[in-house]
Design an enzyme around this catalytic site. Structure first.
Site, mmCIF file in Angstrom:
data_model
loop_
_atom_site.group_PDB
_atom_site.id
_atom_site.type_symbol
_atom_site.label_atom_id
_atom_site.label_comp_id
_atom_site.label_asym_id
_atom_site.label_seq_id
_atom_site.Cartn_x
_atom_site.Cartn_y
_atom_site.Cartn_z
ATOM 1 N N TYR A 48 0.830 -1.204 0.000
ATOM 2 C CA TYR A 48 0.000 0.000 0.000
ATOM 3 C C TYR A 48 0.864 1.253 0.000
ATOM 4 C CZ TYR A 48 -2.631 3.923 1.827
ATOM 5 O OH TYR A 48 -3.165 5.177 1.992
ATOM 6 N N GLY A 83 -5.038 5.930 0.188
ATOM 7 C CA GLY A 83 -6.374 6.024 0.743
ATOM 8 C C GLY A 83 -7.351 5.151 -0.014
#
Length: 521
Positions: A58, A65
């Site tokens: 990520y 987000g």
């Protein structure tokens, strides 16, 4: 620790006082311990290996987000950190002052030094270079909801590390590119996770919280001294602070405040009442119960702030030993938000307490024989002299504003970013509120220093050296060096500002035993 001694950053625990000293200009060094530096490097090396093996991380190989499902092409991974701090360049509001900025930078450095953020040693060294060179990013104070970290304000640190945006250098605003060039510092090229590691954490709220704690602890002691002087000026009953009395209600902080008051007032357990009121009004009699709430809460606040300071608080967490990428929510500033909301409530109550003490001091119906408004004018000019009348009005104004700001920020969570950040901490807003309340309470304290100094002088001017308890006499004499008696009306704003500077620089140092107050001047 001497004023010039450097604060060492590695993976060991730091204190609030360490951050306060960095904020005040203490030098910073990054540990040269080989094991510490190797641990930092292992995290960055592990991420590099993941990327070579097409790992999905990520914020490294994905968008941010709600965009975490968007894969980033391999040839654009290197540009992602630049994109992150660029699009977060939307902060507004007052800029953090130099001390606050240094505290923020130190808090971020502390977290990254834990070795769970996947950053390089070069990034840590770049933050240290900025601090040592006095190149402070211009960081807008508004724009963070306190999760996913202090993204927008910390984007200004990330950008400056790379030679973009603006810095404060010697009190002058210059471009970061120019400042780094003049200092011989090469702009950093952020590695794949480093933009996220800098920004996705609680450094702004935590750095500000360290400063707020330090100021609150000092006000606890100063407000106690002011109360002692107010009690003396009002010819109060020191029996209210008796040790046996307080032994039956065992709040340790409250008991400590009562002990300070006994020492300040020279209380030995025997008071000649000579017509004194059996019970003083609450703002004197119950002062330990008011100040004591903050005194008792400070250890909890310290624990919450220092645990956050000494945490790896970004996302994802990189485990260099287990070689795992752990996705979580350590950027969430709930503990700081709660601590700041609680602190601002307890601190604002100090303003309310001192406001009531001021009202007693200036009112001839309640001040036990002192002149109206504590005016020192005698003769026919007394008719046109108004003493501290206006100062009491200002104290009420500052107190009202402080009380108004005590609404807790942490309960006003707002869902943001396509409902990915659907529950946020508001910790940074709480910290900013707390600092504003502290400013107002310090203003009230400065005004009360003038009032109690005047009250002590009026109460005992005939036999001052004999009647006034030693601690109060020393404090009175020190205040007198900066703000003499008001005999004729005069402007007070310059004296108030001078006293404020002394409060904020902790000019009055309170020893373990209260009978030894000293000034740093």
């Amino acid at each position: 620790m001497s004023a010039g001694e450097a604060i060492r950053f590695d993976d060991t625990r730091l204190s609030i006082e360490d951050i306060v000293r960095v904020a005040g200009g203490a030098p910073v060094v990054l540990s040269d311990d080989a094991a510490f530096r190797a641990r930092i490097a292992r995290g960055a090396d592990f991420l590099d290996r993941l990327l070579r093996e097409d790992g999905i991380v990520y914020g490294v190989t994905t968008g941010y987000g709600d965009s975490c499902t968007v894969p980033v092409p391999a040839h654009l991974v290197g540009e992602l950190p630049h994109q992150l701090y660029t699009y977060h360049g939307c902060g507004l509001g007052a800029l953090l002052d130099p001390a606050q900025t240094r505290a923020v930078m130190a808090a971020r450095l502390a977290s990254l030094c834990k070795g769970y953020s996947g950053v390089s040693v070069a990034l840590l060294e770049q933050i240290v270079r900025l601090l040592d060179a006095g190149l402070l990013p211009l960081i807008p104070s508004e724009g963070s909801v306190g999760a996913s970290g202090d993204l927008t304000p910390l984007s200004y640190l990330a950008a400056v590390l790379c030679g973009e945006r603006e810095v404060l250098r010697g009190g002058v605003q210059v471009s970061a590119a120019e400042a780094l060039r003049d200092a011989g510092i090469a702009p950093l090229r952020l590695r794949p996770k480093e933009g996220l590691a800098i920004m996705n954490g609680t450094a702004v709220m935590t750095g500000l919280a360290c400063l707020a704690w330090d100021r609150s602890a000092y006000l606890t002691r100063l407000c106690t001294r002011i109360t002692a002087m107010a009690s003396f000026a009002l010819d109060g009953n020191a029996d209210h602070f008796d040790e046996t009395l307080f032994s039956v209600k065992p709040h340790a902080g409250m008991q400590q405040v009562a002990a300070w008051l006994r020492e300040d007032l020279g209380y030995t357990g025997q008071v000649e009442r000579n017509g004194k009121r059996l019970q003083d009004r609450y703002s004197i009699r119950c002062a330990p119960h008011v100040i004591g709430v903050l005194a008792d809460a400070l250890p909890f606040f310290r624990s919450a702030i220092e645990n956050e300071l000494n945490s790896a608080n970004d996302n994802p967490i990189i485990d260099p030993d287990g070689e795992r990428v752990l996705h979580g929510g350590h950027f969430y500033g709930g503990h700081i938000g709660f601590a700041m909301d609680g602190m601002k409530n307890a601190v604002a109550n100090l303003a309310d307490l001192m406001d009531r003490q001021m009202a007693l001091l200036v009112d001839p119906r309640y001040n036990n024989g002192l002149p109206a408004n504590l005016s020192g004018t005698k003769g026919e000019r007394a008719a046109i002299s108004h003493g501290l009348k206006a100062l009491q009005i200002s104290v009420s104004a500052w107190t009202a504003e402080a009380l108004k700001l005590t609404m807790p920020a942490s309960v006003f969570s707002r869902s943001t970013e396509c409902h990915n950040q659907d529950k946020v901490s508001m910790g940074t807003i709480a910290a900013r509120d707390c600092l504003r309340i502290l400013e107002l309470v310090e203003q009230v304290a400065a005004a009360l220093l003038i009032a109690v100094r005047q009250g002590v002088w009026l109460r005992g001017q005939a036999t001052l050296s004999h009647r006034v308890p030693p601690v109060i006499r020393v404090m009175h004499e020190d205040i007198d060096c900066h703000c003499g008696p008001m005999i004729e009306d005069r402007r007070l704003d310059l004296e108030l500002r001078h006293l404020l500077d002394r409060i904020r620089s902790h000019a009055w140092q309170f020893d373990e035993r209260a009978e030894k107050p000293r000034s740093t001047d």
